[in-house]
Structures are given as structure tokens and as C-alpha cells.
Motif scaffolding. Structure first.
Motif, mmCIF file in Angstrom:
data_model
loop_
_atom_site.group_PDB
_atom_site.id
_atom_site.type_symbol
_atom_site.label_atom_id
_atom_site.label_comp_id
_atom_site.label_asym_id
_atom_site.label_seq_id
_atom_site.Cartn_x
_atom_site.Cartn_y
_atom_site.Cartn_z
ATOM 1 N N VAL A 438 25.029 5.443 -6.779
ATOM 2 C CA VAL A 438 24.167 4.755 -6.024
ATOM 3 C C VAL A 438 24.403 5.142 -4.224
ATOM 4 O O VAL A 438 25.426 5.258 -4.148
ATOM 5 N N TYR A 439 23.365 5.457 -3.752
ATOM 6 C CA TYR A 439 23.254 5.766 -2.353
ATOM 7 C C TYR A 439 22.940 4.852 -1.334
ATOM 8 O O TYR A 439 21.898 3.984 -1.362
ATOM 9 N N ASN A 440 24.068 4.440 -0.467
ATOM 10 C CA ASN A 440 23.645 3.460 0.506
ATOM 11 C C ASN A 440 23.315 3.948 1.628
ATOM 12 O O ASN A 440 22.341 3.329 2.509
ATOM 13 N N LYS A 441 23.603 5.362 1.947
ATOM 14 C CA LYS A 441 23.032 6.116 3.153
ATOM 15 C C LYS A 441 22.945 7.507 2.822
ATOM 16 O O LYS A 441 23.583 8.029 1.881
ATOM 17 N N TYR A 442 21.861 8.090 3.127
ATOM 18 C CA TYR A 442 21.632 9.452 2.615
ATOM 19 C C TYR A 442 21.172 10.368 4.058
ATOM 20 O O TYR A 442 20.242 9.802 4.598
ATOM 21 N N ASP A 443 21.491 11.393 4.402
ATOM 22 C CA ASP A 443 21.379 12.222 5.619
ATOM 23 C C ASP A 443 20.956 11.396 6.615
ATOM 24 O O ASP A 443 19.931 11.455 7.294
ATOM 25 N N GLY A 444 22.080 10.210 6.749
ATOM 26 C CA GLY A 444 21.890 9.601 8.172
ATOM 27 C C GLY A 444 21.131 8.387 8.153
ATOM 28 O O GLY A 444 21.123 7.635 9.124
ATOM 29 N N ALA A 445 20.451 8.066 6.870
ATOM 30 C CA ALA A 445 19.837 6.602 7.062
ATOM 31 C C ALA A 445 19.623 5.918 5.657
ATOM 32 O O ALA A 445 19.679 6.728 4.692
ATOM 33 N N THR A 446 19.236 4.806 5.869
ATOM 34 C CA THR A 446 19.365 4.074 4.639
ATOM 35 C C THR A 446 17.822 4.134 4.067
ATOM 36 O O THR A 446 17.387 4.019 2.792
ATOM 37 N N THR A 447 16.994 3.847 5.226
ATOM 38 C CA THR A 447 15.451 4.002 4.909
ATOM 39 C C THR A 447 14.814 4.999 5.687
ATOM 40 O O THR A 447 15.165 5.475 6.634
ATOM 41 N N ASN A 448 13.839 5.916 4.986
ATOM 42 C CA ASN A 448 13.159 6.852 5.666
ATOM 43 C C ASN A 448 13.980 8.074 6.277
ATOM 44 O O ASN A 448 13.899 8.276 7.511
ATOM 45 N N TYR A 449 14.853 8.298 5.534
ATOM 46 C CA TYR A 449 15.930 9.417 5.899
ATOM 47 C C TYR A 449 15.520 10.728 6.297
ATOM 48 O O TYR A 449 15.930 11.374 7.296
ATOM 49 N N ASP A 450 14.046 11.170 5.788
ATOM 50 C CA ASP A 450 13.473 12.302 5.865
ATOM 51 C C ASP A 450 12.630 12.487 6.896
ATOM 52 O O ASP A 450 11.703 13.402 6.859
ATOM 53 N N GLY A 451 11.786 11.118 7.183
ATOM 54 C CA GLY A 451 10.741 10.827 7.896
ATOM 55 C C GLY A 451 9.323 11.023 7.200
ATOM 56 O O GLY A 451 8.240 10.977 7.903
ATOM 57 N N THR A 452 9.528 11.133 5.985
ATOM 58 C CA THR A 452 8.490 11.078 4.993
ATOM 59 C C THR A 452 8.389 9.705 4.277
ATOM 60 O O THR A 452 7.406 9.735 3.158
#
Length: 470
Positions: A438-452
Motif C-alpha cells: 500500500v502506497y501512502n505517498k509515491y514520488d513526493g505526493a499522494t495524488t497526481n504525483y507525476d502531473g498526469t
């Protein structure tokens, strides 16, 4: 409770396939998976080869491993490794050869943006992840090894893997007992006998076609070099309690990395000015044990191997601890924790346009706890957290310019063999497990972490695996 609800929801989604998000698992795919699992279980009962350490010592797997399967080491397993894998029952010829294989089914919460390898799909991948061969055990009186070569079923390539070749001898100095040894190894912490540091930390296996612990590179000591280096460390283990170790590492030539299967274009560069050190205290109280320790790793890297060129400098400092309750064997409990801080000076990254900030810092914190009933049925929960200072160039993959990734891994597993009374012991061992990340945060964010628009929870991963050792 939220994590359990997420697990149940993902299992429910897995049985109700959404055609718009993922390809459907065919009847033939499911049949192949079933045959793969049943065949491996059958092989475990009829295999003619022995796990080399069990054959060498004459003990069942539970003697060295919590839950009857590696790599979690008991206090006896810790001491066996420190003593260069050489303890033996002196019965007959000992051939230090072994192998393992593992694979399974990987499902992610949402389809991956693209197939993770050339031989896989965007979701519901059935993979043969690894086949590994080992020279593992006693070579001579004071010489032994853990030497691994691995075939990667996802990339269809073979390469050198974790390697630890040791020479160790037991001395009595006055009234003090001390093992003094040397390790030649290719991955900082692979030689460490505790399951708190990073070559042997939980999860002990995971899907090779999922999301791991984020896109950002971790601290150097958490896997940034192995197995593309060669290191020599010297250690002593005093009175079965105090471990002290110091050593140094150098990168293999780029051409040698290619010959060993590590891939063209993956050269880690030149490694200089480094020192690895380790200090730990172990207390074995028979039915339970604990350890606390410190670890450090300082080094510089010149990625382009330019003499006199700018270098990136790293200073890693960590602390770790573990506790194991073994009791009579009916109930086993183990807990492991580690923390590392890495300070970075990025002269080469700045010179080549690979970073904005000339300095940076990373933090890595991990904790896991396991319970095993009758050394057969196990459950483990692990927490991982990687944090760092933002950098818009170095972490350009993140919409927030951040490397932060935080999550929890749940694992339930079944280990039918490996005990004193197991049928055919010690011919083979097998573990079947279900792992959910379960990921609570991925690459710096919980939502829209990659801008897409992709969220951290979209990467939640279900991994049904089988792990066979023979």
C-alpha cells in the motif's frame, strides 16, 4: 483498518475485471499459474538435491532461519555466517551447491503507464522472476561462501548477484574468545549477519514488475552500488556478542560489469575515498535475542570516470536494532528496525546539469515485524519511508520535485517444510505467499504525483508468489 479495507477492496477488484483498465486474465493464464504452483510443490517433495547449508550442518532450516525459511537469521544463523559458513557435522562429502527459483502473479491497482519490461504487459503479469544458483557453504576449514548467479526471467538475462566469500578463524586471547575474519563481497551490507540492513531487509522478495520503493535512487548504502563493486572488509566478533567491521569498495571496470551481465550503459562510475564501518552488539538469551548497532559508509563517485573531474560525495550514517523471540518453536516473533541519513555533495551533478541544489539529504527509515505459528504459518507487516529535500532537476519525474515515497507491506505466507520432522528433510524447502503493498505517498505526493493524474494508491500491488529452494 484502512489498510485491511484496501486489501479486501483490491482482492474484490481482482475478481471483477474492469476491461477499460486492464487486460483480462484468460482461463489458460490461470491454468498455467495453477500448474506452476502445483508442479513446484511436487518438486519440493521429490527433489534429489539438498539446500547446501542444511546438508552441511545436518540441521533443519529452522535452526538458522525464523519461520523455517530464509533469510531471517536466528542467533545461531548469525554466528554461522560470521564463522564463514563453515560449521559442519563432518558426515560424508559436502558439495556447497544450491539453487532457488521464485515467481508469481503481479496485479497493480491501476494499469501501469507502459509495460515494465519488453516481455510483460501493463497489468496481471505472471512471471518467473528469478532462478539463482549458489556456491554456498564450506570450502575448507576456515573458508566458505555465499556466491550467487541469477537468471532474470523478466529481462531474459543472467548476471552475477550477491557474493560474500569469507575466511574466518576462532582465536582465544587470554580469556576472550574472538572470531577474526575477512569478507570479499560485492554489495555493501550483503556481508552483514543481521536482517536490519539493506541487502537482507524486508520484503525479502517482491515483484520485479511493479513499483518498488519509488523512482528516486536511495542512499548509497541501501543498494546504490551492488553488485557492481568489489569490497574487502575485516571484522572481529568478540565473546559471541560484539561485532566490529571496517572495509573499502571499488567499482568494477565498465567492461567487466558488462561481462558479468550487469548491462551496458549501467556503469556506476569510479568509486573512491570510501570507508565502510559497522559496530553491533548481540545478546543471545537462548529463547530470545536482541541486537543494536551502528553503520556508516562514506564515499565519492565520479560517474564519467574522469581523472581529476568533479565528484559526488556521500556520507551515510545509520542505526539499527532487532528482537527475536523463538521460545519452544510454536510461536516465533521477530522485529527489525533501521534508520539512515545520507548527506550529499553534488559537484558532478551540478557540473553536468543533473541537479539544481549543490547539496542534499536523504532519510531512509524501515520497520517490520513477523509472527510465525508452528514455524509454518507467517504474517509480516513492514513500513518503509524515504524522504529527501526537493530538487526540480534531480527529481524531475515528480510533480513536486520530491523523492518522498512511503508505504506499508503486508505478507502472509505458508512454509510447509524446513522443520525437524519435515518429510524428506533437508532435501528442499518452499514458501507460498501473498504480499500486498500500500502506497501512502509515491514520488513526493499522494495524488497526481507525476502531473498526469496518477495517484500513489494506483500503484498498490498484489503479489502472489511461490519461492522454492533446493
Amino acid at each position: 483498518m484502512d489498510a485491511m479495507n484496501n486489501l479486501l477492496f483490491s482482492l474484490q477488484r481482482y475478481t471483477h475485471i474492469n476491461r477499460r483498465q486492464r487486460r483480462k486474465l484468460s482461463v489458460w493464464d490461470a491454468f498455467r499459474l495453477l500448474i506452476f504452483f502445483l508442479a513446484a510443490l511436487g518438486l519440493a517433495e521429490s527433489a534429489s538435491a539438498l539446500p547446501s547449508y542444511a546438508r552441511q550442518t545436518g540441521y533443519a532450516c529452522i535452526k538458522c532461519h525464523v519461520g523455517g525459511f530464509g533469510p531471517q537469521l536466528t542467533p545461531y544463523g548469525v554466528k554461522f555466517k560470521i564463522a564463514a559458513y563453515t560449521e559442519t557435522d563432518h558426515k560424508g562429502l559436502k558439495i556447497p551447491v544450491a539453487m532457488f527459483v521464485y515467481g508469481g502473479l503481479t496485479h497493480t491497482g491501476l494499469d501501469q503507464p507502459s509495460p515494465p519490461t519488453a516481455h510483460t504487459d501493463v497489468n496481471d503479469n505472471i512471471t518467473l522472476d528469478q532462478i539463482s544458483g549458489f556456491i554456498a557453504g564450506r570450502w575448507y576449514e576456515d573458508v566458505g561462501s555465499f556466491l550467487q548467479v541469477t537468471y532474470n526471467g523478466n529481462t531474459k538475462g543472467m548476471s552475477i548477484d550477491n557474493t560474500d566469500i569469507r575466511v574466518a578463524h576462532d582465536f582465544v586471547i587470554g580469556k576472550t574468545d574472538a572470531i577474526i575474519g575477512v569478507s570479499i563481497n560485492n554489495n555493501p551490507t550483503v556481508q552483514d549477519p543481521f536482517n536490519t540492513l539493506f541487502a537482507w531487509n524486508f520484503p525479502y522478495l517482491s515483484s520485479a514488475v511493479a513499483f518498488g520503493q519509488g523512482s528516486a535512487a536511495g542512499a548509497q548504502i541501501t543498494g546504490g552500488l551492488g553488485p557492481a563493486v568489489t569490497g574487502v572488509t575485516f571484522y572481529t566478533f568478540v565473546n559471541d556478542s560484539i561485532l566490529a567491521e571496517v572495509g573499502t569498495y571499488r567499482a568494477l571496470p565498465g567492461s567487466m560489469q558488462v561481462k558479468l551481465g550487469l548491462g551496458a550503459g549501467n556503469d556506476i562510475g569510479r568509486v573512491d575515498d570510501d570507508i565502510y564501518w559497522r559496530l553491533a552488539y548481540l545478546k543471545d538469551l537462548n529463547t530470545h535475542a536482541f541486537s543494536v548497532g551502528l553503520v556508516g559508509f562514506n564515499l565519492s563517485r565520479q560517474p564519467e570516470r574522469i581523472d581529476g573531474g568533479p565528484v559526488n560525495r556521500y556520507r551515510d550514517l545509520g542505526a539499527d536494532a532487532w528482537y527475536e523471540y523463538l521460545g519452544t518453536g510454536m510461536h516465533n516473533f521477530a522485529a527489525y528496525a533501521s534508520y539512515v541519513r545520507e548527506d550529499q555533495t553534488r559537484d558532478d551533478l551540478i557540473a553536468t546539469g543533473g541537479a539544481t541544489n549543490p547539496t542534499g539529504r536523504l532519510y531512509d527509515c524501515r520497520f517490520n515485524a513477523s509472527y510465525y505459528y508452528n514455524q509454518t504459518y507467517g504474517f509480516t507487516i513492514g513500513r518503509f519511508s524515504k524522504h529527501g529535500q526537493p530538487d526540480p532537476v534531480l527529481y524531475s519525474f515528480s510533480a513536486n520535485s520530491s523523492p518522498d515515497t512511503v508505504g506499508t507491506v503486508f505478507q502472509a505466507d505458508y512454509t510447509p517444510f524446513g522443520k525437524e520432522d519435515s518429510w524428506g528433510r533437508p532435501f528442499a524447502n518452499v514458501r507460498v505467499g501473498l504480499q500486498y503493498t500500500v502506497y501512502n505517498k509515491y514520488d513526493g505526493a499522494t495524488t497526481n504525483y507525476d502531473g498526469t493524474g496518477r495517484n500513489a494508491s494506483d500503484n498498490n500491488t498484489l503479489y502472489l508468489f511461490l519461492w522454492l529452494a533446493i
